[in-house]
Design a protein around this motif. Structure first.
Motif, mmCIF file in Angstrom:
data_model
loop_
_atom_site.group_PDB
_atom_site.id
_atom_site.type_symbol
_atom_site.label_atom_id
_atom_site.label_comp_id
_atom_site.label_asym_id
_atom_site.label_seq_id
_atom_site.Cartn_x
_atom_site.Cartn_y
_atom_site.Cartn_z
ATOM 1 N N SER A 254 -12.332 8.772 -32.149
ATOM 2 C CA SER A 254 -11.617 10.038 -32.265
ATOM 3 C C SER A 254 -12.126 11.078 -31.271
ATOM 4 O O SER A 254 -13.257 10.993 -30.770
ATOM 5 C CB SER A 254 -11.741 10.595 -33.685
ATOM 6 O OG SER A 254 -13.060 11.065 -33.918
ATOM 7 N N ASP B 168 -15.316 12.622 -32.560
ATOM 8 C CA ASP B 168 -16.508 11.793 -32.350
ATOM 9 C C ASP B 168 -16.966 11.846 -30.896
ATOM 10 O O ASP B 168 -18.164 11.882 -30.606
ATOM 11 C CB ASP B 168 -16.228 10.350 -32.756
ATOM 12 C CG ASP B 168 -16.165 10.166 -34.268
ATOM 13 O OD1 ASP B 168 -16.694 11.029 -34.984
ATOM 14 O OD2 ASP B 168 -15.570 9.173 -34.718
ATOM 15 N N ASP C 52 -7.618 11.356 -23.766
ATOM 16 C CA ASP C 52 -8.200 11.102 -25.084
ATOM 17 C C ASP C 52 -7.352 11.684 -26.212
ATOM 18 O O ASP C 52 -7.383 11.169 -27.332
ATOM 19 C CB ASP C 52 -9.610 11.696 -25.138
ATOM 20 C CG ASP C 52 -10.536 11.030 -24.139
ATOM 21 O OD1 ASP C 52 -10.942 9.885 -24.380
ATOM 22 O OD2 ASP C 52 -10.836 11.646 -23.098
ATOM 23 N N ALA C 53 -6.631 12.748 -25.934
ATOM 24 C CA ALA C 53 -5.775 13.372 -26.939
ATOM 25 C C ALA C 53 -4.720 14.201 -26.217
ATOM 26 O O ALA C 53 -4.916 14.631 -25.076
ATOM 27 C CB ALA C 53 -6.587 14.243 -27.895
ATOM 28 N N ARG D 95 1.443 10.134 -32.645
ATOM 29 C CA ARG D 95 0.609 9.229 -33.442
ATOM 30 C C ARG D 95 1.282 7.865 -33.572
ATOM 31 O O ARG D 95 0.623 6.826 -33.473
ATOM 32 C CB ARG D 95 0.344 9.845 -34.814
ATOM 33 C CG ARG D 95 -0.573 9.020 -35.703
ATOM 34 C CD ARG D 95 -1.018 9.818 -36.917
ATOM 35 N NE ARG D 95 -1.666 8.984 -37.911
ATOM 36 C CZ ARG D 95 -2.934 8.578 -37.845
ATOM 37 N NH1 ARG D 95 -3.682 8.949 -36.827
ATOM 38 N NH2 ARG D 95 -3.445 7.824 -38.801
ATOM 39 N N GLU E 137 -3.588 10.047 -29.732
ATOM 40 C CA GLU E 137 -4.209 10.967 -30.687
ATOM 41 C C GLU E 137 -3.658 12.369 -30.436
ATOM 42 O O GLU E 137 -3.872 12.943 -29.372
ATOM 43 C CB GLU E 137 -5.727 10.963 -30.546
ATOM 44 C CG GLU E 137 -6.402 11.870 -31.569
ATOM 45 C CD GLU E 137 -7.917 11.736 -31.601
ATOM 46 O OE1 GLU E 137 -8.550 12.446 -32.410
ATOM 47 O OE2 GLU E 137 -8.472 10.927 -30.828
ATOM 48 N N GLU F 260 -5.316 15.360 -37.605
ATOM 49 C CA GLU F 260 -6.478 16.162 -37.987
ATOM 50 C C GLU F 260 -6.877 17.192 -36.943
ATOM 51 O O GLU F 260 -7.601 18.135 -37.247
ATOM 52 C CB GLU F 260 -7.662 15.226 -38.264
ATOM 53 C CG GLU F 260 -7.370 14.219 -39.375
ATOM 54 C CD GLU F 260 -8.467 13.185 -39.558
ATOM 55 O OE1 GLU F 260 -9.380 13.129 -38.694
ATOM 56 O OE2 GLU F 260 -8.423 12.445 -40.558
ATOM 57 N N ASN F 261 -6.440 17.013 -35.698
ATOM 58 C CA ASN F 261 -6.799 17.952 -34.627
ATOM 59 C C ASN F 261 -5.814 19.106 -34.592
ATOM 60 O O ASN F 261 -4.594 18.896 -34.510
ATOM 61 C CB ASN F 261 -6.780 17.259 -33.262
ATOM 62 C CG ASN F 261 -7.682 16.042 -33.201
ATOM 63 O OD1 ASN F 261 -8.790 16.065 -33.720
ATOM 64 N ND2 ASN F 261 -7.219 14.981 -32.559
ATOM 65 N N GLU G 193 -14.403 4.890 -23.469
ATOM 66 C CA GLU G 193 -14.846 5.000 -24.862
ATOM 67 C C GLU G 193 -15.531 3.733 -25.377
ATOM 68 O O GLU G 193 -16.007 3.710 -26.521
ATOM 69 C CB GLU G 193 -13.670 5.358 -25.770
ATOM 70 C CG GLU G 193 -12.606 4.291 -25.901
ATOM 71 C CD GLU G 193 -11.408 4.757 -26.725
ATOM 72 O OE1 GLU G 193 -10.685 3.893 -27.225
ATOM 73 O OE2 GLU G 193 -11.207 5.975 -26.875
#
Length: 313
Positions: A3, A6, A42-43, A66, A71, A99-100, A300
């Motif tokens: 994530s 993380d 990453d997102a 998603r 992400e 969640e972000n 990652e």
């Protein structure tokens, strides 16, 4: 997939990006827009009525991201919703594993094409961060219990450019104290200002991860638009002149973005980049390659291996 939370907690360099606005076309359109950057970021931000123009909702786009295997970072602005609607969107998103969050006050209605729309601003950006933190703590703002409490990774935005710089640093610190764990910084074409903002933020004890925004444009016209129309963005005359004089303005804009990105990553305390491309080509992928960054799955792997080892213990 490791994530965003993380990665930032582990001190891993992260790359986030901005999803182009979506006005229809379903899941296929989201996947088409995502495709050029999918392997490198990453997102991805699902934006919320950018510049006060209506588009598909950030919750809908975040769900589609998603579903596409990316992400999402769901942006929320305070301009268009009261606190009840904001809480409902955050809790609803968390139900689906989103969640972000990136919390913004939002541009004024006058920036958009429907100036007759009502302004809400029931809370402001820092207030929205605190609202999300309250939800993550297992309570609605009323004090009513919220169980299970949503897992949230809360972020916000800040600008490193409009003076006074000290006030911007103080705002960033207040947002971090309210619960922001990362800050995506406004686009800046003045490297010295970004450098000073990062240094002063460190001196002030800022705990949020900093992700300076880098924009990939296609021409001097785009630069001039940002200079004249986007609040808080100043493009120095020398930069405009450099791109205007280039035989290939698109290549000159790309070189400029690469230089700014390399400078930002060289600054102690910068955790990564937030990339925004206004081009139809694979600008984000090409910029990552120019910087020597590996694709996301390669970057990652060490974290994924460490996570799997910890689980096996």
């Amino acid at each position: 997939m490791v994530s965003l939370a993380d990665k930032l907690r582990a001190g891993h360099t992260v790359i986030t990006s901005e999803m182009p606005v979506i006005d229809g076309g379903g899941q296929a359109e989201v996947e088409r827009q995502l495709a050029p950057m999918r392997d490198w970021v990453d997102a991805v931000n699902a934006t919320d009525n950018t510049a006060a123009h209506a588009h598909a909702s950030p919750l809908a786009v975040a769900l589609a991201l998603r579903q596409a295997g990316a992400e999402p970072i769901m942006q929320l602005v305070c301009r268009d919703r009261n606190r009840l609607a904001l809480q409902a969107d955050i809790v609803g998103a968390a139900m689906h594993g989103i969640e972000n969050l990136c919390c913004l006050t939002g541009d004024d209605i006058t920036a958009g094409d429907e100036p007759e729309a009502a302004r809400v601003f029931d809370v402001d950006g820092p207030g929205l961060i605190a609202l999300a933190q309250t939800l993550a703590g297992g309570r609605y703002l009323s004090g009513r219990e919220l169980q299970p409490a949503p897992r949230l990774f809360i972020g916000a935005v800040e600008s490193a450019t409009p003076p006074p710089l000290e006030a911007r640093v103080q705002r960033a610190v207040l947002k971090a104290q309210a619960g922001a764990r990362f800050l995506q910084l406004q686009i800046s074409f003045v490297p010295a200002l970004l450098e000073e903002f990062v240094a002063q933020s460190a001196a002030a004890g800022l705990t949020a991860a900093l992700l300076p925004s880098i924009t990939i444009l296609g021409s001097a016209k785009g630069l001039r638009f940002m200079d004249e129309k986007v609040f808080g963005v100043d493009v120095p005359p020398a930069v405009l002149e450099r791109v205007e004089a280039a035989s290939d303005q698109a290549a000159a804009c790309f070189d400029l973005a690469c230089e700014q990105a390399a400078h930002a990553l060289s600054l102690p305390g910068v955790a990564g980049l937030h990339l925004i491309s206004f081009r139809k080509d694979a600008g984000i992928a090409n910029l990552c390659k120019r910087l020597g960054l590996a694709p996301r799955t390669e970057r990652e792997k060490p974290l994924a291996h460490a996570h799997d080892s910890a689980v096996s213990l």
